[in-house]
Scaffold this active site. Structure first.
Site, mmCIF file in Angstrom:
data_model
loop_
_atom_site.group_PDB
_atom_site.id
_atom_site.type_symbol
_atom_site.label_atom_id
_atom_site.label_comp_id
_atom_site.label_asym_id
_atom_site.label_seq_id
_atom_site.Cartn_x
_atom_site.Cartn_y
_atom_site.Cartn_z
ATOM 1 N N LYS A 96 -74.766 -79.545 -33.303
ATOM 2 C CA LYS A 96 -73.737 -79.261 -34.306
ATOM 3 C C LYS A 96 -72.509 -80.119 -34.061
ATOM 4 C CE LYS A 96 -73.585 -74.760 -33.682
ATOM 5 N NZ LYS A 96 -74.724 -74.556 -32.766
ATOM 6 N N CYS A 180 -66.547 -59.637 -33.656
ATOM 7 C CA CYS A 180 -67.252 -60.407 -32.630
ATOM 8 C C CYS A 180 -66.709 -60.255 -31.216
ATOM 9 C CB CYS A 180 -67.331 -61.884 -33.007
ATOM 10 S SG CYS A 180 -65.761 -62.754 -33.047
ATOM 11 N N MET A 181 -65.431 -59.976 -31.019
ATOM 12 C CA MET A 181 -64.951 -59.930 -29.633
ATOM 13 C C MET A 181 -64.009 -58.758 -29.355
ATOM 14 S SD MET A 181 -61.607 -60.828 -29.753
ATOM 15 C CE MET A 181 -60.892 -60.697 -31.375
ATOM 16 N N MET A 355 -72.017 -61.689 -27.853
ATOM 17 C CA MET A 355 -72.188 -60.661 -28.887
ATOM 18 C C MET A 355 -73.092 -59.508 -28.470
ATOM 19 S SD MET A 355 -70.154 -61.721 -31.143
ATOM 20 C CE MET A 355 -69.240 -62.485 -29.819
ATOM 21 N N GLY A 392 -67.276 -66.693 -29.931
ATOM 22 C CA GLY A 392 -68.068 -67.453 -30.883
ATOM 23 C C GLY A 392 -67.267 -68.330 -31.816
ATOM 24 N N GLN A 393 -65.913 -68.203 -31.817
ATOM 25 C CA GLN A 393 -65.084 -68.958 -32.742
ATOM 26 C C GLN A 393 -64.056 -69.788 -31.973
ATOM 27 O OE1 GLN A 393 -64.323 -66.827 -36.689
ATOM 28 N NE2 GLN A 393 -64.326 -65.130 -35.249
#
Length: 807
Positions: A96, A180-181, A355, A392-393
């Site tokens: 990616k 997510c967190m 996650m 994740g971000q």
């Protein structure tokens, strides 16, 4: 796959994918590019290309925080390379990352503001769009909600916070990071008294053991995973233990794979603590010097109640290896293995999670227990020895957590319910006393539920940098109901059409990544800066500008909250001569560096909790700096690798060794928690006889809004699928490619089967990725959530699976 192959695989897979398209414009590092042109200053180690100017930036995708070199030619991003000067990725990118430049150039980029009229989105001007938002807010400021994400840059998030809490006196601001967190946050807070990891990625280079607690970094954080497996190719020994509910690419590299039943990880962690105490291998000296014990209160609260060591010992004594094996599905031998592993203080152990632990109805509890195991065993505070959560971000830490863009939070680790914290923020924002309200707003699930309820407490939501129409759980209930509620108004800043824009009333075209200035903060407390490099297409504009423009329109319309206590515009920006710059006008927005202005206004907020971020101009010179960053006597700035550790953390007092200086108990001690095992709220049965787990894939990021526009990535993984165990597939009478129906109590979708692919679930379970907008799996997922973090559980719910009947 051999140890040596992993790094080679990562690089070659990315390069091969890039080369698959004839005329690809995304050259990557490699010897085949060495002869194309001269190296340019500041691009050491990057393949030279004629006429290309190279600039630094963090990658736009996950929370790893890899740095890329961005090659710009004739006003377009023409090349991407890993940045060899970056400590995080050392010149390596995942597939990616090598294609990140392609996210800017999808054919369906949004290029002009669109307003829904008579059921259709039609073009309007920016002035009209800004006025519509301002007047919609003026109708009922208390019914307005702002929904962003861990993709907001730090200045964007700070602008949104300022707009909402210091301007509108409204705490209904949330990021998708709640999904997510949030449980990692509550886990850190209730253990150490302050959020975010104390350790850093350097641990991966020196640890002896890495334990994956329900995560798959080989695909989700591949560059970090490569740092671990690369060591084997150099002759080092590092043991990988994969605690998992399905076989993944991480499992393929693991020395030991331990399969556990969904939701049983709490029992496993308590079982480790039981063995440490039973065998006398817990670190008595460390615990007595640095820790207190904590247990659940009645009723349960985030902070619990103090307990003694003897009480703790009695609680965990119930979690014998035999009992844990019965709950978890691990063997007694597996449980003993984990207990003895943590009991060995000669080995350095890193725990990694993401996650799997956070998206959990007991997410706070399992975070508490993994910290507890490390504290109890003394595997804490030494290089290569400690717990490390991943995100994740790209700015879930820097923006959502540090800027505090959550309904209960204020910048720098403060909370709205604390009167002293409100007073501090009002002074820093220079707004009148009482401007910030003390009652938390609506968390993500409550915000969207109210929005989707006739007459609910929210009638307008403004969405930036996220796609809730595809990412919210139980989407039928929390998003799709909006289509039948004409009185509700949805505003969306976006780059491409999405499931969210399908129901939007106003769509604003947004700048993306290097089309604007930015600052991110990654999973190891590293703050990272970049400058705008190319122009956005059409009329697309920066999200931060949009927020400021709406604020100024409210100011013009006489809304008092958009004035500070001196009567000046809340976002007033001045030039070097002290003259106001009209940054709310797009043609003047880049007359000054608004990012630098907002970031420097934010910096003082970070000092109270010793999260001191670096000055903006120091970030310009660096590939990110890990806070706390403090100035030295010689004027240089020093980052911190390990928090709370004497000799590295500048705020630890001399002679303390380890000092948890924000401890909940005000005595510099961390808390070792006991939290009991609690079964999941929804388990297979009553006709829904299989488990469903959702997640990401290597090629796509989140809902695929960006990666789906990169042809190489989209061709490599064109659509979602359902992983089945071979025995379940045989029982259903299906083979690879056959379509099955998956249904829960909330919805139903159809997907092709993938058997023995890159992953394999255990018998009785199914895995589906969530990137595919054509088959939105989150219409099926459960919105049951953790009681403290309010984070929903995407990893386990009960499903019925059937073979699709012929048409």
């Amino acid at each position: 796959m051999s140890d040596m192959d992993r790094r080679t695989f990562l690089r070659n897979a990315a390069m091969a994918t890039a080369a698959a398209a004839v005329g690809s414009t995304w050259p990557v590092r490699g010897q085949d590019l060495e002869s194309r042109g001269k190296r340019l200053p500041g691009a050491e180690g990057v393949a030279p290309l004629p006429g290309v100017e190279w600039h630094k930036a963090p990658c736009r995708f996950c929370g790893t925080g890899c740095h890329v070199q961005v090659g710009v030619k004739e006003g377009r991003v023409a090349a991407i390379a890993g940045d060899p000067q970056a400590a995080v990725n050392k010149g390596l990118l995942c597939v990616k990352g090598y294609h990140v430049g392609g996210i800017l150039y999808g054919e369906d980029r949004l290029r002009e503001p669109l307003l829904r009229k008579n059921g259709k989105l039609v073009p309007i001007g920016w002035d009209e769009a800004i006025d519509i938002i301002a007047r919609r807010i003026l109708r009922a400021p208390e019914k307005f909600g702002f929904y962003g994400s861990g993709q907001w840059t730090i200045p964007e998030g700070f602008a949104a916070q300022t707009f909402m809490k210091a301007g509108l006196s409204n705490n209904n601001i949330e990021p998708n990071a709640r999904l997510c967190m949030a449980s990692a946050v509550t886990g850190f807070l209730s253990t150490y008294g302050v959020d975010e990891p104390a350790s850093c990625y350097d641990d991966l280079d020196v640890c002896d053991v890495v334990i994956m607690w329900g995560n798959n970094p080989a695909e989700m954080h591949p560059v970090l995973f490569s740092r671990i497996v690369d060591r084997r190719s150099r002759g080092e020994t590092v043991q990988i233990v994969d605690l998992t509910t399905r076989t993944t690419r991480t499992s393929q590299q693991a020395d030991r794979v331990l399969f556990f039943e969904p939701g049983s990880d709490l029992a496993v962690a308590n079982g480790i603590a039981h063995i440490l105490i039973r065998d006398g291998t817990w670190d008595r000296e460390f615990v007595e010097r640095y820790c207190n014990f904590r247990g659940d209160s009645d009723p349960r609260t985030l902070w619990g109640k103090p307990i003694t060591f003897d009480e703790y010992k009695a609680f965990v004594s119930e979690y014998t290896p035999e009992k844990v094996a019965k709950i978890s599905g691990l063997s007694v031998e597996d449980v003993e293995f984990l207990g003895k592993l943590f009991g060995d203080r000669e080995r350095k152990i890193v725990s990694l999670w993401c996650m799997g632990m956070n998206q959990h109805t007991q997410g706070t509890a399992i975070n508490n227990l993994v910290h507890a195991v490390h504290l109890l065993s003394g595997h804490w505070g030494k290089p290569g020895d400690g717990p490390q959560s991943l995100t994740g971000q790209p700015a879930a830490c820097g923006t959502a957590r540090e800027v505090g863009t959550l309904c209960h939070a204020l910048p720098g680790g403060r909370v709205v319910m604390n009167a002293k914290h409100r007073e501090q923020c009002e002074k820093l924002w220079n707004v009148p006393p009482g401007r910030i309200k003390g009652k938390p707003g609506l968390h993500t699930l409550a915000l969207w539920r109210e929005f989707c309820t006739p007459g609910g407490a929210v009638d307008t939501i403004w969405v930036q940098v996220t796609n809730p129409g595809q990412s919210l759980p139980n989407a039928h209930e929390l998003f799709l109901k909006k289509k039948d509620l004409p009185e509700k108004f949805l505003i969306v800043n976006e780059v491409y059409p999405t499931k969210t824009t399908e129901l939007a009333d106003l769509v604003l075209p947004a700048s993306l990544w290097v089309e604007k200035n930015g600052v991110y903060g990654n999973s190891e407390r590293r703050t990272q800066q970049w400058f705008k490099m190319v122009e956005p297409p059409g009329q697309a504009r920066d999200d931060c500008w949009t927020t400021i423009a709406v604020a100024h329109r409210l100011y013009e319309l006489g809304f008092p909250g958009m004035k500070d206590k001196d009567g000046k515009f809340l976002f007033r920006v001045e030039d070097d001569a002290g003259k106001e710059v009209p940054v709310w006008k797009w043609e003047h927005y880049y007359d000054v560096n608004v990012d630098e202005v907002l970031y420097e206004r934010y910096r003082p907020f970070t000092h109270m909790k010793h999260k001191n971020v670096a000055p903006y101009r120091e970030l310009v010179k660096a590939r990110g700096l890990r806070w706390p960053v403090v100035e030295q006597r010689d004027g240089s700035w020093r980052e911190t690798r390990w928090r709370f550790v004497e000799g590295d953390d500048p705020f630890v007092e001399k002679g303390k060794g380890i000092q948890f200086y924000h401890s909940r108990t005000k005595d510099d001690r961390a808390l070792i928690w006991f939290r009991p095992y609690v079964p999941p709220p929804e388990v297979p049965g009553d006709g829904y006889d299989m488990w469903l787990c959702t997640g990401r894939v290597l090629e796509h990021w989140h809902t695929g809004t960006m990666t789906g526009r990169v042809p190489q990535l989209q061709r490599a993984m064109p659509r979602a699928y359902a992983e089945l165990h071979p025995e379940d597939a045989r029982a259903l009478g299906v083979s690879n490619g056959d379509v099955i129906t998956i249904s829960t109590r909330r919805g139903e979708i159809r997907l092709p089967v993938w058997i023995n692919g890159r992953g394999r679930p255990r018998k009785g379970s199914i895995f589906v990725p969530f990137f595919d907008a054509e088959t939105p799996i989150n219409e099926l997922t459960n919105d049951a959530h953790d009681p403290f973090s309010k984070q929903p559980d995407y990893k386990k719910c009960a499903v019925r699976v059937g073979k699709r009947s012929p048409e």
